[in-house]
Motif scaffolding. Structure first.
Motif, PDB file in Angstrom:
ATOM      1  N   TYR A 163       0.825  -1.205   0.000  1.00  0.00           N
ATOM      2  CA  TYR A 163       0.000   0.000   0.000  1.00  0.00           C
ATOM      3  C   TYR A 163       0.864   1.262   0.000  1.00  0.00           C
ATOM      4  CZ  TYR A 163      -3.636  -3.328   1.416  1.00  0.00           C
ATOM      5  OH  TYR A 163      -4.494  -4.395   1.495  1.00  0.00           O
ATOM      6  N   SER A 164       1.966   1.238   0.726  1.00  0.00           N
ATOM      7  CA  SER A 164       2.835   2.422   0.792  1.00  0.00           C
ATOM      8  C   SER A 164       3.371   2.786  -0.585  1.00  0.00           C
ATOM      9  CB  SER A 164       4.001   2.163   1.758  1.00  0.00           C
ATOM     10  OG  SER A 164       3.559   2.118   3.093  1.00  0.00           O
ATOM     11  N   VAL A 165       3.753   1.789  -1.361  1.00  0.00           N
ATOM     12  CA  VAL A 165       4.278   2.052  -2.704  1.00  0.00           C
ATOM     13  C   VAL A 165       3.172   2.602  -3.610  1.00  0.00           C
ATOM     14  CG1 VAL A 165       5.323   1.018  -4.754  1.00  0.00           C
ATOM     15  CG2 VAL A 165       6.045   0.281  -2.472  1.00  0.00           C
ATOM     16  N   VAL A 166       2.008   1.977  -3.558  1.00  0.00           N
ATOM     17  CA  VAL A 166       0.896   2.421  -4.416  1.00  0.00           C
ATOM     18  C   VAL A 166       0.499   3.854  -4.083  1.00  0.00           C
ATOM     19  CG1 VAL A 166      -1.531   2.015  -5.001  1.00  0.00           C
ATOM     20  CG2 VAL A 166       0.031   0.071  -4.778  1.00  0.00           C
ATOM     21  N   GLU A 167       0.388   4.170  -2.800  1.00  0.00           N
ATOM     22  CA  GLU A 167      -0.033   5.514  -2.393  1.00  0.00           C
ATOM     23  C   GLU A 167       1.010   6.563  -2.724  1.00  0.00           C
ATOM     24  OE1 GLU A 167      -1.101   5.360   1.706  1.00  0.00           O
ATOM     25  OE2 GLU A 167      -2.577   3.763   1.410  1.00  0.00           O
ATOM     26  N   ALA A 168       2.281   6.183  -2.677  1.00  0.00           N
ATOM     27  CA  ALA A 168       3.350   7.152  -2.899  1.00  0.00           C
ATOM     28  C   ALA A 168       3.531   7.507  -4.371  1.00  0.00           C
ATOM     29  CB  ALA A 168       4.660   6.608  -2.327  1.00  0.00           C
ATOM     30  N   HIS A 169       3.202   6.585  -5.285  1.00  0.00           N
ATOM     31  CA  HIS A 169       3.568   6.778  -6.687  1.00  0.00           C
ATOM     32  C   HIS A 169       2.407   6.850  -7.669  1.00  0.00           C
ATOM     33  CE1 HIS A 169       7.830   6.218  -5.741  1.00  0.00           C
ATOM     34  NE2 HIS A 169       7.491   5.175  -5.022  1.00  0.00           N
ATOM     35  N   PHE A 170       1.190   6.566  -7.222  1.00  0.00           N
ATOM     36  CA  PHE A 170       0.082   6.475  -8.172  1.00  0.00           C
ATOM     37  C   PHE A 170      -1.128   7.262  -7.690  1.00  0.00           C
ATOM     38  CE2 PHE A 170       2.756   2.754  -8.661  1.00  0.00           C
ATOM     39  CZ  PHE A 170       3.020   2.781 -10.034  1.00  0.00           C
ATOM     40  N   PRO A 171      -1.133   8.569  -7.904  1.00  0.00           N
ATOM     41  CA  PRO A 171      -2.250   9.408  -7.449  1.00  0.00           C
ATOM     42  C   PRO A 171      -3.569   9.086  -8.146  1.00  0.00           C
ATOM     43  CG  PRO A 171      -0.755  10.656  -8.860  1.00  0.00           C
ATOM     44  CD  PRO A 171      -0.082   9.358  -8.571  1.00  0.00           C
ATOM     45  N   GLN A 172      -3.517   8.401  -9.285  1.00  0.00           N
ATOM     46  CA  GLN A 172      -4.750   8.051  -9.990  1.00  0.00           C
ATOM     47  C   GLN A 172      -5.474   6.875  -9.345  1.00  0.00           C
ATOM     48  OE1 GLN A 172      -1.617   7.411 -10.887  1.00  0.00           O
ATOM     49  NE2 GLN A 172      -1.477   6.156 -12.737  1.00  0.00           N
ATOM     50  N   ILE A 173      -4.839   6.214  -8.372  1.00  0.00           N
ATOM     51  CA  ILE A 173      -5.443   5.082  -7.675  1.00  0.00           C
ATOM     52  C   ILE A 173      -6.039   5.576  -6.363  1.00  0.00           C
ATOM     53  CG2 ILE A 173      -5.016   2.846  -6.584  1.00  0.00           C
ATOM     54  CD1 ILE A 173      -2.761   2.421  -8.606  1.00  0.00           C
ATOM     55  N   ALA A 174      -7.352   5.412  -6.215  1.00  0.00           N
ATOM     56  CA  ALA A 174      -8.030   5.888  -5.012  1.00  0.00           C
ATOM     57  C   ALA A 174      -7.739   5.006  -3.811  1.00  0.00           C
ATOM     58  CB  ALA A 174      -9.544   5.953  -5.253  1.00  0.00           C
ATOM     59  N   ASP A 175      -7.660   3.707  -4.027  1.00  0.00           N
ATOM     60  CA  ASP A 175      -7.421   2.771  -2.927  1.00  0.00           C
ATOM     61  C   ASP A 175      -7.026   1.431  -3.523  1.00  0.00           C
ATOM     62  OD1 ASP A 175      -7.179   1.838  -0.356  1.00  0.00           O
ATOM     63  OD2 ASP A 175      -9.255   2.219   0.214  1.00  0.00           O
ATOM     64  N   SER A 176      -6.551   0.529  -2.676  1.00  0.00           N
ATOM     65  CA  SER A 176      -6.161  -0.797  -3.144  1.00  0.00           C
ATOM     66  C   SER A 176      -6.308  -1.795  -2.014  1.00  0.00           C
ATOM     67  CB  SER A 176      -4.716  -0.789  -3.657  1.00  0.00           C
ATOM     68  OG  SER A 176      -3.810  -0.442  -2.611  1.00  0.00           O
ATOM     69  N   ILE A 177      -6.352  -3.071  -2.382  1.00  0.00           N
ATOM     70  CA  ILE A 177      -6.379  -4.128  -1.379  1.00  0.00           C
ATOM     71  C   ILE A 177      -5.533  -5.280  -1.910  1.00  0.00           C
ATOM     72  CG2 ILE A 177      -8.523  -5.190  -2.257  1.00  0.00           C
ATOM     73  CD1 ILE A 177      -9.213  -5.688   0.756  1.00  0.00           C
ATOM     74  N   CYS A 178      -4.664  -5.805  -1.038  1.00  0.00           N
ATOM     75  CA  CYS A 178      -3.700  -6.819  -1.427  1.00  0.00           C
ATOM     76  C   CYS A 178      -3.882  -8.038  -0.527  1.00  0.00           C
ATOM     77  CB  CYS A 178      -2.279  -6.270  -1.306  1.00  0.00           C
ATOM     78  SG  CYS A 178      -1.002  -7.336  -1.995  1.00  0.00           S
ATOM     79  N   VAL A 179      -4.074  -9.209  -1.125  1.00  0.00           N
ATOM     80  CA  VAL A 179      -4.328 -10.430  -0.359  1.00  0.00           C
ATOM     81  C   VAL A 179      -3.566 -11.598  -0.973  1.00  0.00           C
ATOM     82  CG1 VAL A 179      -6.624  -9.654   0.350  1.00  0.00           C
ATOM     83  CG2 VAL A 179      -6.367 -11.069  -1.710  1.00  0.00           C
ATOM     84  N   GLY A 180      -3.421 -12.655  -0.175  1.00  0.00           N
ATOM     85  CA  GLY A 180      -2.819 -13.884  -0.661  1.00  0.00           C
ATOM     86  C   GLY A 180      -3.894 -14.881  -1.070  1.00  0.00           C
TER      87      GLY A 180
END
Length: 347
Positions: free
Chosen positions: A223-240
């Motif tokens: 999440y830290s990488v996505v939030e830091a580099h992709f302002p066009q992404i409102a939110d994300s969820i990462c699972v196994g």
């Protein structure tokens, strides 16, 4: 000399009627210690709201945050834009309930951006190897500083509860905290202790740890990488994802885009490249998909476990704490990800 304190309780949405109303309340009431959620700060950050420019926050000394892990961009926003430089921020846990007692501010140690200063005074916090399954009579194995693992308390602590209501015999209480390691409180958070500063970083809930090919890491790192580099992404969820017939776990990343933004091959490639560059190639998700909604609690905390269970082939009954339980329906198709018409992430 007499000393007193006053509690200010706010019942309602901090987003109504606008994002500045709650901030002004904090200033008007001369709040000294403020407890808020990462999601609230994230909304302030997205809306370019700077609390210290809206009201007088000179009385504010400490801000504590719980319910989910704070990303590095939020820490940076807090000190660079959000609150007065005299205010200390502490992300007291990646979980909820009693987490605040384990790691928070300490007036005797320096503050470093990116985590809690260290274990709370009076609490014997240790980090155990998460690969040790545990069970009756099993002793845990401590890991070296800098190695992520299971948050445990190896001694009794001042605010440790002694029972659950309506738990005759104490079995639910024992199963919740003491069943894994002999005479050790296991809290359920995935953390690491910085080898130089001694600070504690919460990487997420232990039951949401990602483990592809034996490499264990927390979703908060993604999440830290996505939030830091992709302002066009409102939110994300990462699972196994690990279905009964899977030999290994696969990491799935779902992206919720801002209105008007497009999910493209180029975006998938850029996200994977950024994760590999900022973390490692072994952190790169196998699958990246767009999602119309992220399931959250009524407190706007994203919930990973039901999504993990669904994509791993289970059918679940949504919890009553979910704000948008219907959002889970979308994820059932990914239990058979190889059969989708366009598995868009193998690019």
């Amino acid at each position: 000399m007499q000393h007193g304190a006053r509690a200010v309780l706010y019942d309602g949405s901090p987003f109504q009627p606008d994002l500045q109303t709650f901030v002004r309340l904090v200033g008007d009431q001369k709040v000294t210690n403020l407890g808020i959620s990462p999601r609230y700060m994230h909304e302030l950050q997205k809306a370019n709201v700077a609390p210290r420019e809206i009201t007088d926050l000179s009385s504010l000394r400490s801000v504590s945050s719980t319910e989910m892990v704070l990303s590095d961009p939020l820490f940076e926003w807090f000190y660079d834009v959000g609150f007065p430089s005299t205010t200390h921020l502490c992300n007291i846990s990646g979980g909820t309930d009693l987490a605040g007692c384990f790691a928070m501010e300490n007036p005797m140690t320096p503050v470093y951006v990116g985590g809690c200063q260290g274990p709370s005074l009076g609490i014997k916090v240790e980090v155990y190897d998460q690969l040790v399954e545990g069970g009756k009579g099993v002793k845990g194995k401590p890991v070296e500083e800098g190695v992520p693992g299971e948050l445990v308390a190896t001694e009794a602590f001042p605010n440790m509860p002694v029972m659950f209501w309506n738990d005759e015999g104490g079995q639910r209480y024992f199963d919740a905290y003491f069943a894994r390691f002999d005479n050790v409180w296991t809290h359920g958070d995935f953390i690491l202790v910085h080898p130089v500063t001694g600070g504690i970083t919460f990487l997420g809930r232990a039951d949401g740890v990602l483990n592809p090919s034996g490499v264990r890491f927390g979703s908060a790192e993604i999440y830290s990488v996505v939030e830091a580099h992709f302002p066009q992404i409102a939110d994300s969820i990462c699972v196994g994802q690990r279905r009964p017939d899977d030999a290994d776990e696969s990491v799935m990343l779902f992206l919720h885009l801002k209105p008007g933004e497009k999910f493209t091959r180029a975006l998938v490639a850029d996200v994977k490249e950024a994760i590999g560059r900022e973390l490692s190639k072994r952190h790169v998700p196998k699958w990246v998909f767009e999602t119309p909604a992220i399931p959250t609690t009524v407190n706007l905390k994203k919930v990973e476990l039901p999504v993990k269970q669904i994509v791993s082939g289970k059918v679940i009954k949504p919890s009553g704490t979910l704000l948008n339980p219907e959002s889970l329906d979308y994820y059932y198709q990914f239990a058979k990800v190889e059969e989708l018409d366009q598995p868009k992430s193998k690019l």
